[in-house]
Design a protein around this motif. Structure first.
Motif, PDB file in Angstrom:
ATOM      1  N   TYR A 183       6.368   9.659   0.247  1.00 47.43           N
ATOM      2  CA  TYR A 183       6.401   9.840   1.702  1.00 47.43           C
ATOM      3  C   TYR A 183       7.224   8.728   2.354  1.00 47.43           C
ATOM      4  O   TYR A 183       8.087   8.965   3.198  1.00 47.43           O
ATOM      5  N   ALA A 214       0.835  -1.209   0.000  1.00 54.24           N
ATOM      6  CA  ALA A 214       0.000   0.000   0.000  1.00 54.24           C
ATOM      7  C   ALA A 214       0.868   1.257   0.000  1.00 54.24           C
ATOM      8  O   ALA A 214       0.634   2.197  -0.774  1.00 54.24           O
ATOM      9  N   LEU A 215       1.864   1.260   0.871  1.00 51.25           N
ATOM     10  CA  LEU A 215       2.735   2.438   0.948  1.00 51.25           C
ATOM     11  C   LEU A 215       3.505   2.636  -0.350  1.00 51.25           C
ATOM     12  O   LEU A 215       3.675   3.753  -0.831  1.00 51.25           O
ATOM     13  N   PHE A 235       2.690   2.000  -3.364  1.00 55.15           N
ATOM     14  CA  PHE A 235       1.925   2.591  -4.462  1.00 55.15           C
ATOM     15  C   PHE A 235       1.362   3.960  -4.086  1.00 55.15           C
ATOM     16  O   PHE A 235       1.512   4.921  -4.819  1.00 55.15           O
ATOM     17  N   ALA A 236       0.718   4.017  -2.939  1.00 52.02           N
ATOM     18  CA  ALA A 236      -0.035   5.233  -2.607  1.00 52.02           C
ATOM     19  C   ALA A 236       0.831   6.331  -2.021  1.00 52.02           C
ATOM     20  O   ALA A 236       0.653   7.502  -2.333  1.00 52.02           O
ATOM     21  N   LEU A 237       1.791   5.973  -1.162  1.00 44.64           N
ATOM     22  CA  LEU A 237       2.567   7.002  -0.475  1.00 44.64           C
ATOM     23  C   LEU A 237       4.051   6.788  -0.757  1.00 44.64           C
ATOM     24  O   LEU A 237       4.876   6.760   0.146  1.00 44.64           O
ATOM     25  N   LYS A 238       4.342   6.582  -2.019  1.00 42.57           N
ATOM     26  CA  LYS A 238       5.706   6.220  -2.409  1.00 42.57           C
ATOM     27  C   LYS A 238       6.726   7.262  -1.926  1.00 42.57           C
ATOM     28  O   LYS A 238       7.715   6.921  -1.279  1.00 42.57           O
TER      29      LYS A 238
END
Lengths: 272, 447
Positions: free
Chosen positions: A103, A95-96, A98-101
């Motif tokens: 960050y 999840a991280l 893809f979505a919060l790469k």
């Protein structure tokens, strides 16, 4: 992963577990705030190496506190088996990723920044076009205060792509440079002696540190660079100003001429 | 056995000429060191008084001594003995030595030692150049230096340079001439702060640098005793035969006895004074003078000879108490210990003059001293004082700013303007200023 399997991964959050988590969270926040306030406050009352050591401790202690809190919180939330850990952290990582790469990249770089220490609190660094003193090394970003007193926040992810130029690298010593441009017809040896004396007599000078005068011939004159170290890195601009003003006054007093390049008129039609 | 050891120690000469590297700071009593540590911790955590704390204040119960009486008890330093010692050392010197340098801590007054030596030996004593000469054309001053074989003295080398690009030439040329042997043998005095700086300017390692050993508790007790007796032994000054006792104003304990049978030993109070002044006789004398008191309406307090024996005991805890309690016990102690002159004379016993010593106070620098003040204090110490217009020209701040800071520092009694027109760090503030500058990584002296 169906709902029943997902439920098996997590523990039931009863009142006791929620209370534990709340206490861990509050304790972590309180400790981090304490470290972030108390150590810089104490460090700013000191000078020299002790100040830099204390400032550099802040991100390291914060990282230790966060890891400690994480290790305490995870068994409260998850049944601590290998299978469960792999399932949860695998999903979380995906999840991280893809979505919060960006960050996540900054968070990881923040951990690397604590380990490799390319910058620490109190260092003077150049990242991209920004030069300033590191005032805070956070989880995601580093804060710099520029000579113009602007606060600039730069994500740690810059570590992967940008060169980090650190002027003092954890020590109070920081080299300063003052440039002088003289008309080419002059006694260079005398200028070198004079510039050396200007540095030696600056009240900001860290005596015992090297003083260097570097000369280079240019088409329009001779460029001299006077390099020396102030007592404290925070004095760098006052030191460079002092070197510049006193050297200029002394050079003129002794009859040296500054190089002056006449302003070139703009070509016709350039403004259009 | 202990008393024998003590007597042997007390017989050590007061002045001892040593290499600069052999200078040993006197150690403070343990209680004092602990108190200093606590005090610096308090400062670090901001628990300091907002108002600057001045040096010893006049206590209501005590009077400061009248200037005449103060001068009689603590006369200016007599350098004749030390000058003779210096001459004896010089007689053993190598003929290859171009010069000897006598390094003087601030306010120690070793320039007076060199002047005394020059007078004793009928040697030329070179006056310092003016600041205009130092920063301008100094060739005439250099040309006037003696070139024969006769030794000469230059008491104040610190007056021969300025921390300015135009102020370095004279001292460099002077060293060139000295080391080339063109000037014969010179005995040169230099302030310890200036000497610390000059090693970045001239080859100070190539010459012999000496200083007088620090006054530790024993030496200080002997020396203050000599001064109170009216001068050094063997000096032409008529010594006062009158017994004098110096008592701690708070505890009443005996600190020093002069021309008296009563023995005191070396009290921790005097050891503390030696440590507080870093073994510097000038600073120690000024601190000592500032603490001497007489009783109100009894400027000539006289003690009965038969004192209780407990007086001789050490006063280990005396100076741990605070200054605001000074004189608290004085009234009782004084009434117990003093009697009128008639009673003494009737008994045929010598009159004993009692002088009260107020508790020691450490001056704390005013809060909020910052870089600008540090630059001023450092410049003043490096040059052993500077007049206003010179210090304004050496520092990077605007002249009005420097002038204003000088006045602020003077108001806080950190510096003072002296009769020669120079601002100098006061003897009371010296230790605190040195520590302040060292904490900010400024160059400090070796002694």
């Amino acid at each position: 992963m169906d709902t029943e399997t997902l439920n098996d991964l997590f523990r039931r959050l009863d009142t006791g577990a929620l209370l534990d988590l709340t206490l861990i969270l509050l304790g972590t926040v309180a400790l981090i705030l304490l470290v972030q306030k108390a150590l810089p406050w104490l460090a700013n009352r000191l000078h020299g190496k002790s100040r830099h050591y204390l400032l550099a401790l802040v991100p390291l202690l914060r990282l230790i506190i966060v890891i400690g809190a994480f290790l305490l919180a995870v068994p409260t939330l998850i049944e601590p088996s290998l299978q469960n850990m792999v399932a949860i952290f695998g999903s979380l990582g995906l999840a991280l990723g893809f979505a919060l790469k960006d960050y996540a990249s900054s968070l990881v770089a923040g951990i690397v920044a604590v380990g490799e220490a390319p910058y620490r609190n109190g260092d003077w660094v150049q990242i991209g076009d920004t030069y300033g003193e590191v005032t805070h090394v956070g989880m995601r970003a580093v804060n710099l205060v520029t000579p113009d007193d602007n606060l600039v926040s730069i994500p740690h992810a810059k570590l992967w792509t940008e060169p980090i130029s650190n002027a003092n690298n954890g020590s109070p010593q920081l080299q300063c440079t003052a440039d002088f441009y003289l008309h080419p017809a002059h006694d260079g040896a005398r200028v070198r002696e004079l510039l050396f004396d200007v540095a030696l007599t600056s009240p900001y000078l860290a005596l015992g540190e090297p003083i260097a005068v570097v000369a280079a011939e240019q088409p329009w004159g001779t460029r001299y660079r006077l390099r020396a170290y102030p007592i404290d890195a925070r004095q760098q601009f006052r030191f460079a100003t002092d070197l510049t003003l006193r050297a200029k006054a002394e050079l003129l007093r002794q009859g040296f001429r500054m190089a002056a390049v006449p302003a070139r008129p703009e070509p016709a039609g350039a403004s259009g | 056995m202990a008393s024998t050891d003590l007597e042997t120690e007390q017989q050590r000469p007061i002045w001892e000429l040593v290499r600069l590297s052999d200078y040993r700071l006197p150690s403070a009593p343990t209680a004092t060191s602990a108190r200093r540590g606590l005090s610096s911790l308090k400062r670090l955590f901001g628990r300091r008084q907002q108002q600057s704390q001045g040096p010893v204040k006049t206590e209501d119960e005590l009077h400061r001594l009248e200037p005449e009486r103060l001068d009689a008890i603590t006369s200016p330093i007599d350098w004749r003995q030390a000058a003779q010692l210096l001459q004896q050392a010089l007689e053993q010197r190598s003929k290859l030595d171009p010069a000897w340098f006598i390094i003087s801590p601030p306010a120690a007054g070793y320039a007076g030692l060199l002047e005394t030596w020059a007078a004793q030996q009928a040697a030329a004593c070179i006056p310092s150049p003016t600041y205009e000469i130092v920063a301008g054309d100094y060739s005439g001053w250099l040309a006037d230096l003696p070139t024969g074989n006769a030794p000469w003295a230059l008491p104040r080398l610190e007056r021969c340079w300025l921390r300015h690009p135009a102020g370095l030439g004279l001292v460099r040329d002077l060293f060139d001439r000295l080391l080339s042997g063109k000037l014969g043998f010179g005995l040169i005095g230099c302030d310890s702060w200036a000497w610390a700086y000059l090693r970045y300017l001239v080859p100070t390692q190539a010459v012999r640098a000496l200083t007088l050993q620090a006054l530790d508790g024993e030496r200080l007790a002997n020396w203050l005793g000599q001064l109170a007796a009216g001068g050094a032994a063997g000096s032409p000054v008529v010594q006062s035969p009158r017994p004098r006792r110096f008592r701690h104003a708070q505890s009443g304990n005996l600190l020093l006895a002069v021309n008296d049978d009563e023995e005191t030993g070396i009290t921790s109070e005097l050891r503390y004074l030696a440590a507080q002044s870093r073994g510097n006789p000038g600073v120690a004398l000024q601190l000592w003078r500032s603490r001497l008191r007489s009783e109100p309406d009894k400027p000539e307090a006289v003690e009965v000879e038969a004192d209780d024996e407990s007086d001789a005991k050490a006063d280990d805890h005396a100076h741990d108490k605070t200054a605001d309690k000074a004189g608290e016990n004085l009234g009782d102690k004084a009434s117990d210990k003093t009697a009128d002159n008639a009673g003494d004379e009737a008994g045929g016993k010598p009159e004993v003059e009692t002088i009260w010593v107020a508790p020691a106070v450490e001056l704390e620098l005013p809060s909020g001293l910052d870089e600008a003040e540090a630059l001023i204090l450092h410049a003043l110490l490096l040059h052993d004082g500077l007049p206003t217009e010179v210090v304004e020209g050496l520092l990077p701040h605007a002249r009005f700013q420097t002038h204003s800071l000088l006045l602020q520092l003077a108001a806080a009694e950190v510096i003072q303007s002296e009769p020669d027109g120079c601002w100098r760090v006061t003897a009371f503030a010296y230790a605190a200023v040195r520590s302040f500058l060292a904490g900010r990584r400024f160059l400090v002296d070796a002694v």
